[in-house]
Write a protein that holds these residues in place. Structure first.
Motif, PDB file in Angstrom:
ATOM      1  N   VAL A   9       0.857  -1.188   0.000  1.00 47.26           N
ATOM      2  CA  VAL A   9       0.000   0.000   0.000  1.00 47.26           C
ATOM      3  C   VAL A   9       0.891   1.235   0.000  1.00 47.26           C
ATOM      4  CG1 VAL A   9      -1.931   1.172   1.101  1.00 47.26           C
ATOM      5  CG2 VAL A   9      -1.637  -1.303   1.427  1.00 47.26           C
ATOM      6  N   ASP A  10       0.842   2.002  -1.085  1.00 51.89           N
ATOM      7  CA  ASP A  10       1.691   3.193  -1.223  1.00 51.89           C
ATOM      8  C   ASP A  10       1.083   4.090  -2.288  1.00 51.89           C
ATOM      9  OD1 ASP A  10       3.977   4.996  -1.799  1.00 51.89           O
ATOM     10  OD2 ASP A  10       5.095   3.569  -0.551  1.00 51.89           O
ATOM     11  N   ASN A  29       3.162 -13.922  -4.110  1.00 49.58           N
ATOM     12  CA  ASN A  29       1.977 -13.443  -4.814  1.00 49.58           C
ATOM     13  C   ASN A  29       1.708 -12.032  -4.303  1.00 49.58           C
ATOM     14  OD1 ASN A  29      -0.482 -13.034  -6.000  1.00 49.58           O
ATOM     15  ND2 ASN A  29      -1.499 -14.773  -5.038  1.00 49.58           N
ATOM     16  N   VAL A  30       1.700 -11.032  -5.194  1.00 51.47           N
ATOM     17  CA  VAL A  30       1.674  -9.632  -4.765  1.00 51.47           C
ATOM     18  C   VAL A  30       0.454  -8.904  -5.314  1.00 51.47           C
ATOM     19  CG1 VAL A  30       2.917  -7.439  -4.793  1.00 51.47           C
ATOM     20  CG2 VAL A  30       4.197  -9.583  -4.651  1.00 51.47           C
ATOM     21  N   ALA A  31      -0.192  -8.127  -4.432  1.00 51.93           N
ATOM     22  CA  ALA A  31      -1.261  -7.220  -4.835  1.00 51.93           C
ATOM     23  C   ALA A  31      -0.870  -5.812  -4.407  1.00 51.93           C
ATOM     24  CB  ALA A  31      -2.583  -7.624  -4.185  1.00 51.93           C
ATOM     25  N   THR A  32      -1.383  -4.800  -5.081  1.00 49.38           N
ATOM     26  CA  THR A  32      -1.024  -3.416  -4.760  1.00 49.38           C
ATOM     27  C   THR A  32      -2.266  -2.545  -4.635  1.00 49.38           C
ATOM     28  OG1 THR A  32      -0.796  -2.793  -7.100  1.00 49.38           O
ATOM     29  CG2 THR A  32       1.175  -3.613  -5.986  1.00 49.38           C
ATOM     30  N   CYS A  33      -2.180  -1.540  -3.753  1.00 49.20           N
ATOM     31  CA  CYS A  33      -3.210  -0.512  -3.604  1.00 49.20           C
ATOM     32  C   CYS A  33      -2.510   0.833  -3.462  1.00 49.20           C
ATOM     33  CB  CYS A  33      -4.081  -0.771  -2.377  1.00 49.20           C
ATOM     34  SG  CYS A  33      -5.138  -2.245  -2.496  1.00 49.20           S
ATOM     35  N   ASN A  34      -3.086   1.882  -4.042  1.00 46.19           N
ATOM     36  CA  ASN A  34      -2.420   3.184  -3.980  1.00 46.19           C
ATOM     37  C   ASN A  34      -3.038   4.135  -2.968  1.00 46.19           C
ATOM     38  OD1 ASN A  34      -4.755   4.060  -5.253  1.00 46.19           O
ATOM     39  ND2 ASN A  34      -3.817   4.196  -7.285  1.00 46.19           N
ATOM     40  N   SER A  35      -3.910   3.626  -2.091  1.00 50.05           N
ATOM     41  CA  SER A  35      -4.476   4.451  -1.020  1.00 50.05           C
ATOM     42  C   SER A  35      -4.927   3.571   0.133  1.00 50.05           C
ATOM     43  CB  SER A  35      -5.665   5.275  -1.533  1.00 50.05           C
ATOM     44  OG  SER A  35      -6.783   4.439  -1.773  1.00 50.05           O
ATOM     45  N   GLU A  38      -8.491   2.181  -0.499  1.00 50.00           N
ATOM     46  CA  GLU A  38      -8.495   1.057  -1.433  1.00 50.00           C
ATOM     47  C   GLU A  38      -8.000  -0.213  -0.740  1.00 50.00           C
ATOM     48  OE1 GLU A  38      -6.478  -0.331  -5.693  1.00 50.00           O
ATOM     49  OE2 GLU A  38      -6.223   1.744  -4.982  1.00 50.00           O
ATOM     50  N   ALA A  39      -7.009  -0.063   0.127  1.00 51.80           N
ATOM     51  CA  ALA A  39      -6.469  -1.227   0.842  1.00 51.80           C
ATOM     52  C   ALA A  39      -7.500  -1.836   1.778  1.00 51.80           C
ATOM     53  CB  ALA A  39      -5.224  -0.819   1.634  1.00 51.80           C
ATOM     54  N   LEU A  40      -8.244  -0.997   2.502  1.00 51.75           N
ATOM     55  CA  LEU A  40      -9.256  -1.505   3.420  1.00 51.75           C
ATOM     56  C   LEU A  40     -10.374  -2.212   2.658  1.00 51.75           C
ATOM     57  CD1 LEU A  40      -9.437   1.529   5.882  1.00 51.75           C
ATOM     58  CD2 LEU A  40      -8.408  -0.710   6.323  1.00 51.75           C
ATOM     59  N   ASP A  41     -10.768  -1.655   1.508  1.00 47.23           N
ATOM     60  CA  ASP A  41     -11.775  -2.311   0.672  1.00 47.23           C
ATOM     61  C   ASP A  41     -11.259  -3.655   0.176  1.00 47.23           C
ATOM     62  OD1 ASP A  41     -13.561  -0.245   0.977  1.00 47.23           O
ATOM     63  OD2 ASP A  41     -13.009   0.757  -0.898  1.00 47.23           O
ATOM     64  N   TYR A  42      -9.995  -3.694  -0.202  1.00 49.64           N
ATOM     65  CA  TYR A  42      -9.397  -4.940  -0.712  1.00 49.64           C
ATOM     66  C   TYR A  42      -9.402  -6.009   0.371  1.00 49.64           C
ATOM     67  CZ  TYR A  42      -6.097  -8.069  -3.015  1.00 49.64           C
ATOM     68  OH  TYR A  42      -5.510  -9.159  -3.595  1.00 49.64           O
ATOM     69  N   ASN A  56       3.168   7.966   4.861  1.00 51.53           N
ATOM     70  CA  ASN A  56       2.730   9.245   4.299  1.00 51.53           C
ATOM     71  C   ASN A  56       1.846   9.030   3.082  1.00 51.53           C
ATOM     72  OD1 ASN A  56       4.207  10.864   6.141  1.00 51.53           O
ATOM     73  ND2 ASN A  56       6.084  10.467   4.982  1.00 51.53           N
ATOM     74  N   MET A  57       0.538   9.060   3.315  1.00 50.48           N
ATOM     75  CA  MET A  57      -0.435   8.950   2.229  1.00 50.48           C
ATOM     76  C   MET A  57      -1.527   9.975   2.445  1.00 50.48           C
ATOM     77  SD  MET A  57      -0.877   4.836   1.612  1.00 50.48           S
ATOM     78  CE  MET A  57      -1.450   4.527   3.286  1.00 50.48           C
ATOM     79  N   PRO A  58      -2.108  10.509   1.362  1.00 50.89           N
ATOM     80  CA  PRO A  58      -3.208  11.483   1.510  1.00 50.89           C
ATOM     81  C   PRO A  58      -4.456  10.816   2.087  1.00 50.89           C
ATOM     82  CG  PRO A  58      -2.915  10.845  -0.783  1.00 50.89           C
ATOM     83  CD  PRO A  58      -1.767  10.243  -0.037  1.00 50.89           C
ATOM     84  N   SER A  59      -5.335  11.637   2.606  1.00 46.66           N
ATOM     85  CA  SER A  59      -6.589  11.178   3.210  1.00 46.66           C
ATOM     86  C   SER A  59      -6.309  10.303   4.434  1.00 46.66           C
ATOM     87  CB  SER A  59      -7.443  10.437   2.179  1.00 46.66           C
ATOM     88  OG  SER A  59      -8.711  10.140   2.702  1.00 46.66           O
ATOM     89  N   LEU A  60      -6.223   8.992   4.271  1.00 45.78           N
ATOM     90  CA  LEU A  60      -5.891   8.111   5.389  1.00 45.78           C
ATOM     91  C   LEU A  60      -4.392   7.834   5.381  1.00 45.78           C
ATOM     92  CD1 LEU A  60      -8.671   5.335   5.395  1.00 45.78           C
ATOM     93  CD2 LEU A  60      -8.342   7.157   7.074  1.00 45.78           C
TER      94      LEU A  60
END
Length: 286
Positions: A9-10, A29-35, A38-42, A56-60
């Protein structure tokens, strides 16, 4: 490809690509989220074995995301490693208080990152294995009585506090003692394992099957009304009829209790299902 799945998550596309390529190359096995959102939904939909989380990410930000993940997953269930450029003591302390398992600097060499990931994956795997064997009945693979009582207590308390509902099915196999006497305990053990296997195939992922002792079993069905519990029990009965030991077909008597019946204590709910099961057994003998 390894079985373990890692979520990165980045908000940096460059970092996501670099980390994904590195971890994929060594077999994860890799998955990615950019927020964080999105990570919590995943994580609501998919199970992963480790999270690499930017701070350091915007919003959350990473701390908030980590806290929310810990509301769903205990430290032993899902390791979270902060992948960050912050290395001051305050940031590290805040991260551990949020529920982080470890920190890795973004400037670290790749061998350090891979070593940390490997350590936490192996530790998590070992802890899951130890927990599974402590909660499982050796003979049948169903959960054991201790875990059954703990789970019932937890669901009962949750129902009282939050108004969530669940059903309890208690069932008792017919004729196990006779099979043990006539054909030996190996035949009885085979019956128990076959019955559990037949029932598990019909249950939802959220349902839990427990061997409470001898020939008695309990099923907890979250978010299930009483009618749904009866349907579930009847389907299990039909499935169990296909199980035969020598010339005898398996069968069971069952009773159902539902949290909406406003039981004062957990034991009262369990006793209600147990009493209904014995009444069912009496009718089957007539």
């Amino acid at each position: 490809m390894l079985e373990e799945k890692i979520l990165i998550v980045d908000d940096s596309a460059e970092t996501l690509q670099q980390m994904q390529e590195l971890l994929t190359q060594v077999g994860y096995n890799v998955a990615t989220c950019n927020s964080g959102e999105e990570a919590l939904d995943y994580l609501d939909k998919e199970r992963v074995d480790l999270v690499l989380l930017d701070i350091n990410m915007p919003s959350l930000n990473g701390y908030e995301v980590c806290l929310r993940i810990r509301q769903r997953y205990a430290l032993d269930d899902l390791p979270i490693i902060f992948l960050t450029s912050r290395e001051d003591s305050d940031s590290i302390t805040k991260g551990f208080h949020a529920g982080a398992s470890d920190f890795v600097s973004k400037t670290s060499i790749t061998d350090i990152l891979l070593a940390r990931v490997n350590v936490h994956i192996r530790l998590s795997r070992s802890l899951r294995y130890l927990r599974d064997i402590s909660l499982t009945d050796d003979l049948t693979g169903a959960y054991n009585r201790r875990h059954g009582m703990y789970s019932l207590r937890e669901w009962f308390a949750r129902s009282k506090r939050y108004g969530t509902h669940f059903s309890l099915i208690y069932f008792d196999l017919n004729g196990l003692k006779q099979i043990n006497d006539d054909y030996g305990h190996q035949a009885g053990d085979l019956l128990l394992r076959a019955v559990v296997s037949a029932c598990k195939k019909l249950l939802r992922e959220s349902d839990m099957l427990f061997r409470m002792g001898g020939d008695e079993f309990m099923v907890l069905c979250p978010d299930t009304d009483k009618r749904g519990a009866f349907i579930c029990a009847e389907r299990m009965q039909e499935a169990v009829k296909a199980v035969t030991i020598v010339d005898k077909s398996a069968s069971f008597a069952y009773g159902v209790a539902h949290s909406s019946d406003d039981y004062r204590e957990m034991d009262e709910m369990l006793h209600s299902a147990d009493f209904a099961m014995y009444e069912c057994k009496k009718k089957m003998r007539k």
